[in-house]
Design an enzyme around this catalytic site. Structure first.
Site, PDB file in Angstrom:
ATOM      1  N   GLU A  30       0.818  -1.038  -0.098  1.00 47.46           N
ATOM      2  CA  GLU A  30      -0.309  -0.013   0.084  1.00 47.46           C
ATOM      3  C   GLU A  30       1.018   1.299   0.009  1.00 47.46           C
ATOM      4  OE1 GLU A  30      -3.348   1.087   0.077  1.00 47.46           O
ATOM      5  OE2 GLU A  30      -2.461   2.934  -0.238  1.00 47.46           O
ATOM      6  N   CYS A  38     -12.036   4.626   0.485  1.00 47.37           N
ATOM      7  CA  CYS A  38     -13.252   4.344   1.219  1.00 47.37           C
ATOM      8  C   CYS A  38     -13.112   4.926   2.584  1.00 47.37           C
ATOM      9  CB  CYS A  38     -13.852   3.108   1.240  1.00 47.37           C
ATOM     10  SG  CYS A  38     -14.978   2.670   2.467  1.00 47.37           S
ATOM     11  N   GLY A 177     -21.485  18.299 -11.410  1.00 49.33           N
ATOM     12  CA  GLY A 177     -22.101  16.713 -11.404  1.00 49.33           C
ATOM     13  C   GLY A 177     -23.279  16.404 -10.087  1.00 49.33           C
ATOM     14  N   GLY A 179     -24.241  13.828  -9.192  1.00 52.63           N
ATOM     15  CA  GLY A 179     -24.553  12.327  -8.985  1.00 52.63           C
ATOM     16  C   GLY A 179     -24.262  12.004  -7.588  1.00 52.63           C
ATOM     17  N   ARG A 265     -15.443   8.908 -11.121  1.00 47.87           N
ATOM     18  CA  ARG A 265     -13.849   8.436 -10.851  1.00 47.87           C
ATOM     19  C   ARG A 265     -13.296   7.664 -11.956  1.00 47.87           C
ATOM     20  NH1 ARG A 265     -13.228   9.098  -5.450  1.00 47.87           N
ATOM     21  NH2 ARG A 265     -11.510   7.670  -5.325  1.00 47.87           N
ATOM     22  N   HIS A 437     -43.810  -3.560  15.203  1.00 53.30           N
ATOM     23  CA  HIS A 437     -44.361  -1.995  15.282  1.00 53.30           C
ATOM     24  C   HIS A 437     -44.053  -1.333  16.554  1.00 53.30           C
ATOM     25  CE1 HIS A 437     -47.298   1.182  14.978  1.00 53.30           C
ATOM     26  NE2 HIS A 437     -47.830   1.170  15.918  1.00 53.30           N
TER      27      HIS A 437
HETATM   28  P1  NAI Z   1     -21.629   9.869 -10.527  1.00 54.93           P
HETATM   29  O1  NAI Z   1     -21.351   8.951 -11.793  1.00 54.93           O
HETATM   30  O2  NAI Z   1     -22.452   9.165  -9.562  1.00 54.93           O
HETATM   31  O3  NAI Z   1     -22.143  11.230 -11.107  1.00 54.93           O
HETATM   32  C1  NAI Z   1     -21.425  12.015 -11.815  1.00 54.93           C
HETATM   33  C2  NAI Z   1     -22.455  13.168 -12.411  1.00 54.93           C
HETATM   34  O4  NAI Z   1     -21.605  13.955 -13.175  1.00 54.93           O
HETATM   35  C3  NAI Z   1     -23.428  12.316 -13.516  1.00 54.93           C
HETATM   36  O5  NAI Z   1     -24.778  12.794 -12.833  1.00 54.93           O
HETATM   37  C4  NAI Z   1     -22.945  13.142 -14.588  1.00 54.93           C
HETATM   38  O6  NAI Z   1     -24.054  13.244 -15.641  1.00 54.93           O
HETATM   39  C5  NAI Z   1     -22.381  14.404 -14.225  1.00 54.93           C
HETATM   40  N1  NAI Z   1     -21.534  14.988 -15.107  1.00 54.93           N
HETATM   41  C6  NAI Z   1     -20.392  14.501 -15.863  1.00 54.93           C
HETATM   42  N2  NAI Z   1     -19.606  15.253 -16.313  1.00 54.93           N
HETATM   43  C7  NAI Z   1     -20.459  16.529 -16.303  1.00 54.93           C
HETATM   44  C8  NAI Z   1     -20.098  17.814 -16.617  1.00 54.93           C
HETATM   45  N3  NAI Z   1     -19.032  18.135 -17.797  1.00 54.93           N
HETATM   46  N4  NAI Z   1     -21.040  18.931 -16.255  1.00 54.93           N
HETATM   47  C9  NAI Z   1     -21.946  18.623 -15.434  1.00 54.93           C
HETATM   48  N5  NAI Z   1     -22.319  17.436 -15.118  1.00 54.93           N
HETATM   49  C10 NAI Z   1     -21.477  16.422 -15.392  1.00 54.93           C
HETATM   50  O7  NAI Z   1     -20.250   9.958 -10.063  1.00 54.93           O
HETATM   51  P2  NAI Z   1     -19.685  10.722  -8.563  1.00 54.93           P
HETATM   52  O8  NAI Z   1     -20.669  11.244  -7.967  1.00 54.93           O
HETATM   53  O9  NAI Z   1     -18.486  11.269  -8.868  1.00 54.93           O
HETATM   54  O10 NAI Z   1     -19.392   9.229  -7.841  1.00 54.93           O
HETATM   55  C11 NAI Z   1     -17.985   8.496  -8.185  1.00 54.93           C
HETATM   56  C12 NAI Z   1     -18.334   6.932  -7.851  1.00 54.93           C
HETATM   57  O11 NAI Z   1     -18.263   6.743  -6.633  1.00 54.93           O
HETATM   58  C13 NAI Z   1     -19.879   6.578  -8.185  1.00 54.93           C
HETATM   59  O12 NAI Z   1     -19.753   5.398  -8.900  1.00 54.93           O
HETATM   60  C14 NAI Z   1     -20.322   6.151  -6.967  1.00 54.93           C
HETATM   61  O13 NAI Z   1     -21.293   5.120  -7.128  1.00 54.93           O
HETATM   62  C15 NAI Z   1     -19.289   6.110  -6.148  1.00 54.93           C
HETATM   63  N6  NAI Z   1     -19.771   6.711  -4.594  1.00 54.93           N
HETATM   64  C16 NAI Z   1     -20.650   5.871  -4.091  1.00 54.93           C
HETATM   65  C17 NAI Z   1     -21.015   6.296  -2.830  1.00 54.93           C
HETATM   66  C18 NAI Z   1     -22.129   5.622  -2.046  1.00 54.93           C
HETATM   67  O14 NAI Z   1     -22.510   4.482  -2.451  1.00 54.93           O
HETATM   68  N7  NAI Z   1     -22.805   6.441  -1.038  1.00 54.93           N
HETATM   69  C19 NAI Z   1     -20.564   7.688  -2.300  1.00 54.93           C
HETATM   70  C20 NAI Z   1     -19.716   8.188  -3.291  1.00 54.93           C
HETATM   71  C21 NAI Z   1     -19.305   7.624  -4.102  1.00 54.93           C
END
Ligand code: NAI
Length: 474
Positions: A30, A38, A177, A179, A265, A437
């Site tokens: 590592e 994470c 973004g 997301g 990512r 409940h």
């Molecule tokens: P994401 O793929 O969930 O969301 C990225 C968002 O950015 C999308 O909605 C996309 O349409 C938008 N986007 C991309 N390029 C853009 C642009 N140029 N202008 C405007 N919008 C744009 O990716 P995110 O949120 O960065 O997460 C990365 C990874 O980490 C995901 O696979 C996610 O599942 C994972 N993750 C999971 C968590 C959880 O389960 N609680 C918490 C944090 C991350």
């Protein structure tokens, strides 16, 4: 059997312990800290910041619970980050302790594959160490992806790695973004006092979720005065003394103190020496594996984000155990049909299985049952009534195709359905199971009952007839 693992995130460290449990001589390499993104920069730091934000929210709204606040409450970002660091530290020590207990050797440096079974480690002191290993598991994870025109500087233009360690709360924040990461940080920073605007190029926030969940979350974003500019792309950011301006594709310009870029990512597969061993990668550099976590090279496995699939810590861990078991002669496989996911927005989202649009795309005959958090006494007692449960079932077999929950504790609640799906149970099996409940889990029973029109706490729906056998005992 000697097994060497590159990376000690949730994929790598779990693989290491499982391999050791099975009797392997395990070495983990590592270059940063055990626990990976994470634990050090992702899931656990954000959940700790969210815990502070939730307490702040509750105290600010204490009058709703009959409590009088004689004074004021405000976030002390230094102490919030200090608490976050302590929580991370405890978990890091926990993993190091587990390694010790299972006899896993941890080498702190950067590993490169030199050929089949051969790894060279560039140690932190500048020296090199060569390792011979029967099997190799690659678990090197991912990092925040950037976009042209936005250079991460950690001060004005942030990635999630920076956003977990704020030294101050900006007055205003633009999040590119909407997301998973973008939405989690939107609620955190808003609660701490920032004015938050999200820019999303797709029509909806968390567009990977079921459409009804996205819409309900958007309603909550609005309620919290978080602005979402959907269907909007970005051109570039210009940093000045006072702040940052972001040029949008529609010609408008937004101004804010800081910008967080959360657009996905990218995989950590460069400079690993994959070409030395002939390991195949895809278009985005992801390592290509099968459901047994085998790469194209005998004896080399890969797990977690570096394989470019669904980037979830718990999936990486599952893949880690599967790779370890197979490296030790087993025949384990990952079931990609049942992967629960949890998003820690306010309210939380928990989902598993197919979204309704995916069921439609597959041309399946299906039924949907819904229930509302506001129909639950427990939700009212908690003062958290926003949200819904949705179960989608196969009309022919009554098996669950997917379930989507948005509301308090959705991230925990979803697992009842995950177990049911894993074991092939039917919606009627869930409906007939007595749920205690007053609990939030009653909402799952009600949504299951609603699939067949027999939910008690749902108003009568015209045209929806209850099948008598769904109400009676088994
Ligand atoms: P994401 O793929 O969930 O969301 C990225 C968002 O950015 C999308 O909605 C996309 O349409 C938008 N986007 C991309 N390029 C853009 C642009 N140029 N202008 C405007 N919008 C744009 O990716 P995110 O949120 O960065 O997460 C990365 C990874 O980490 C995901 O696979 C996610 O599942 C994972 N993750 C999971 C968590 C959880 O389960 N609680 C918490 C944090 C991350």
């Amino acid at each position: 059997m000697k097994i060497t693992i590159l990376g000690a995130g949730p994929g790598g460290y779990v693989a290491a312990i499982r391999a050791a449990q099975l009797g392997a001589e395990v070495t983990v390499i590592e270059e940063s800290e055990v626990g990976g993104a994470c634990l050090n920069r992702g899931c656990i730091p954000t959940k700790t910041l969210i815990a502070s934000a939730e307490v702040l929210h509750k105290v600010k709204n204490s009058q709703n619970y009959g409590l009088e606040l004689n004074g004021s409450v405000s976030p002390n970002i230094y102490k919030i980050v200090e608490r976050k660091n302590k929580v991370v530290d405890i978990q890091v020590k926990g993993i190091r302790g587990l390694f010790k207990s299972w006899g896993v050797k941890l080498i702190e440096g950067r590993g490169t594959i030199e050929g089949a079974g051969k790894i060279r480690v560039a140690m932190k002191d500048g020296s090199n160490e060569d390792i011979e290993s029967g099997k190799i598991i690659i678990a090197t994870g991912s990092k925040p992806a950037g976009i042209p025109g936005f250079t991460f500087d950690g001060t004005r233009i942030l990635s999630s790695d920076h956003a977990i360690n704020p030294s101050t709360i900006p007055q205003s924040l633009i999040i590119i973004g909407a997301g998973v990461i973008g939405c989690e940080f939107a609620f955190i920073y808003k609660e701490f006092g920032a004015d938050v605007t999200m820019v999303e190029m797709l029509p909806h926030a968390v567009s990977g979720e079921d459409d009804e969940i996205s819409l309900l979350l958007e309603r909550e974003l609005k309620k919290n005065k978080i602005t979402l500019l959907a269907n909007t792309g970005v051109e570039r950011a210009v940093v000045s003394g006072e702040g940052t301006s972001v040029q949008l594709t529609d010609g408008r310009t937004l101004e804010a103190e800081k910008v967080l870029v959360s657009v996905g990512r990218s995989v950590n597969s460069t400079d690993l020496g994959l070409e030395n061993a002939g390991v195949k990668t895809g278009r985005k550099g992801e390592i290509i594996v099968d459901s047994h976590m085998r790469t194209n090279v005998e004896g080399i496995y890969a797990v977690g984000d570096v394989t470019g699939g669904i980037m979830l810590a718990h999936l990486a861990s599952k893949e880690g155990t599967v790779a370890a078991e197979n490296a030790m002669g087993g025949n384990a496989e990952v079931n990609y049909d049942v992967i629960p996911s949890a998003i820690f927005t306010s309210p939380e989202i928990g989902s598993v299985g197919l979204r309704e649009r995916q069921v439609v795309e597959k041309g399946l005959k299906y039924k949907v049952g819904r229930s509302q958090f506001r129909a639950l006494g427990k939700a009212h007692a908690m003062g958290e009534i926003a949200g819904m449960f949705k179960i989608i079932s196969d009309e022919v077999t009554d098996k669950i195709l997917g379930a989507h929950i948005i509301g308090p504790h959705a991230s925990d609640l979803v697992h009842e359905i995950a177990v049911a799906m894993e074991k092939g149970l039917t919606v009627k099996d869930i409906a007939r199971t007595i749920h205690a409940h007053p609990t939030l889990s009653e909402g799952i029973m009600e949504a299951a009952e609603d699939v067949h029109g027999s939910a008690i706490h749902c108003p009568k729906k015209e045209g929806k007839k209850m099948a008598p056998e769904t109400a009676g005992p088994v």
